[in-house]
Design an enzyme around this catalytic site. Structure first.
Site, PDB file in Angstrom:
ATOM      1  N   VAL A  59       8.029  -1.492  -1.355  1.00 49.55           N
ATOM      2  CA  VAL A  59       8.166  -2.384  -2.331  1.00 49.55           C
ATOM      3  C   VAL A  59       8.769  -1.767  -3.750  1.00 49.55           C
ATOM      4  O   VAL A  59       9.107  -2.200  -4.634  1.00 49.55           O
ATOM      5  CB  VAL A  59       6.736  -2.756  -3.133  1.00 49.55           C
ATOM      6  CG1 VAL A  59       6.194  -3.656  -2.114  1.00 49.55           C
ATOM      7  CG2 VAL A  59       5.986  -1.350  -3.175  1.00 49.55           C
ATOM      8  N   TYR A  60       9.233  -0.479  -3.335  1.00 49.82           N
ATOM      9  CA  TYR A  60      10.049   0.245  -4.203  1.00 49.82           C
ATOM     10  C   TYR A  60      11.364  -0.329  -4.524  1.00 49.82           C
ATOM     11  O   TYR A  60      12.241  -0.505  -3.736  1.00 49.82           O
ATOM     12  CB  TYR A  60      10.415   1.782  -3.774  1.00 49.82           C
ATOM     13  CG  TYR A  60       9.059   2.656  -3.857  1.00 49.82           C
ATOM     14  CD1 TYR A  60       8.020   2.265  -4.530  1.00 49.82           C
ATOM     15  CD2 TYR A  60       9.244   4.115  -3.408  1.00 49.82           C
ATOM     16  CE1 TYR A  60       6.741   3.198  -4.137  1.00 49.82           C
ATOM     17  CE2 TYR A  60       8.275   4.863  -3.504  1.00 49.82           C
ATOM     18  CZ  TYR A  60       7.002   4.542  -3.723  1.00 49.82           C
ATOM     19  OH  TYR A  60       5.825   5.242  -3.865  1.00 49.82           O
ATOM     20  N   GLY A  61      11.835  -1.000  -5.761  1.00 47.41           N
ATOM     21  CA  GLY A  61      12.952  -1.618  -5.985  1.00 47.41           C
ATOM     22  C   GLY A  61      13.119  -2.829  -5.164  1.00 47.41           C
ATOM     23  O   GLY A  61      14.114  -3.241  -4.852  1.00 47.41           O
ATOM     24  N   ASP A  62      11.949  -3.574  -4.914  1.00 50.34           N
ATOM     25  CA  ASP A  62      12.003  -4.613  -4.009  1.00 50.34           C
ATOM     26  C   ASP A  62      12.544  -4.653  -2.569  1.00 50.34           C
ATOM     27  O   ASP A  62      13.355  -5.312  -2.148  1.00 50.34           O
ATOM     28  CB  ASP A  62      12.046  -5.824  -4.743  1.00 50.34           C
ATOM     29  CG  ASP A  62      11.457  -6.204  -6.111  1.00 50.34           C
ATOM     30  OD1 ASP A  62      10.272  -6.011  -5.805  1.00 50.34           O
ATOM     31  OD2 ASP A  62      12.113  -6.745  -7.003  1.00 50.34           O
ATOM     32  N   GLY A  63      12.319  -3.252  -2.033  1.00 53.99           N
ATOM     33  CA  GLY A  63      13.129  -3.279  -0.936  1.00 53.99           C
ATOM     34  C   GLY A  63      14.420  -2.320  -1.078  1.00 53.99           C
ATOM     35  O   GLY A  63      14.887  -1.771   0.081  1.00 53.99           O
TER      36      GLY A  63
END
Length: 327
Positions: free
Chosen positions: A52-56
């Site tokens: 989920v960091y930066g939406d992938g």
């Protein structure tokens, strides 16, 4: 950089890890490449990310840098799964979701396996045994070499680690737990850390610099360009800008002045050398910040400094932690 075993396993990690929370969002691929190169050249191996960091995008950026910049074999890549963008359900620890998320992470990272795969948070709506089966399947199929958890409270960690050690069938030992831990946040010492020490689980502290506050940068206000001045990260920093935190920051500054080092080095050395800690995860914004953090490698705090910092930052624990036999 010194290497440490992660918990009671054979996996060795650098005793400082590189975080990628802002990669693909605030940190572009050029800056990420510089950070990774500085980290690798200093002997760092553990790189922490999540789906989920930066939406992938954080995983994708890291994947673009593997091999082209740093050999895959030189890195210990850790990622997480379980957080979801669903207002009705923040975490999904179901076997189906976790394994699908792992496959998607591997595709973004451009690798056949991750060295460490962690459940991002406890899901109260899924039986824990099902969540743990996903870890077993990931390891048995070679998609992950080791497995851990993140943001589990004490009883959740103890239950998960004990289940993996005692349930019938081939089980994957819980190697790690990733939790926030610093001089400004010592809550893990109440139950999580004792459970981790007893069960051989290595602690990976996140936000070891108190979300940047322990560096002293906020003593005179909120500097432009800091996370505290960022619209989406200001609420993350705000809880540590109170009077209690200010007293601890002042004590760190005093210790730094006495040792002729920086507050960053004092705060990071303190958490790095706490019992049970494997590797604090540092999320630097640029290479200069990362270099400053990595300079802590040669620093060991004197016992009297550690005791003074312990005292000034000691959390208040009462029943059932207090020794009632003395009353």
């Amino acid at each position: 950089m010194e290497q440490r075993h992660l918990g009671r396993t054979g996996l060795r990690v650098s005793r400082i890890g590189l975080g990628t929370l802002t990669w693909g969002r605030d940190t572009d691929e050029h800056d990420a490449a510089e950070l990774l190169k500085v980290f690798w050249e200093a002997g760092g191996t553990l790189v922490d990310t999540a789906d989920v960091y930066g939406d992938g995008e954080a995983e994708y950026v890291l994947g673009q840098l593997i091999e082209g910049l740093v050999p895959r074999r030189d890195l210990v890549i850790s990622t997480k799964a379980g957080s979801v963008a669903d207002p009705d359900r923040r975490f999904d620890g179901s076997r189906g979701h976790l394994l699908s998320a792992l496959d998607a992470s591997l595709a973004r990272l451009g690798t056949d396996y991750v060295d460490l795969w962690q459940v991002h948070a406890f899901d109260p709506h899924t039986p824990l045994e099902e969540t743990l089966q996903a870890l077993d399947l990931a390891v048995s199929t070679g998609r992950a070499r080791y497995a851990g958890v993140s943001n589990f409270c004490g009883w959740q960690l103890a239950k998960a680690a004990t289940w993996q050690l005692s349930a019938p069938g081939p089980r994957t030992r819980i190697a790690s737990t990733q939790m926030e831990y610093s001089l400004l946040q010592r809550g893990v010492e109440r139950e999580v850390l004792p459970a981790a020490l007893d069960l051989g689980v290595g602690l990976l502290p996140s936000s070891p610099l108190g979300r940047g506050v322990l560096t002293g940068k906020y003593r005179g206000g909120t500097p432009a360009g800091s996370r505290g001045a960022s619209e989406h990260l200001a609420p993350f920093v705000a809880p540590y800008l109170d009077d209690t935190a200010s007293g601890i920051v002042d004590a760190v500054q005093t210790a730094a002045d006495g040792l002729a080092v920086t507050p960053l080095q004092v705060a990071l050395a303190w958490v790095r050398d706490r019992p049970g800690v494997a590797a604090p995860i540092v999320g630097a914004r640029n290479a200069q910040q990362l270099t400053a953090a990595l300079s802590v490698e040669t620093l060991s705090l004197p016992d009297e400094i550690c005791r003074a910092l312990d005292d000034v930052s000691a959390p208040v624990h009462h029943y059932p932690d207090q020794d009632w036999s003395t009353l």
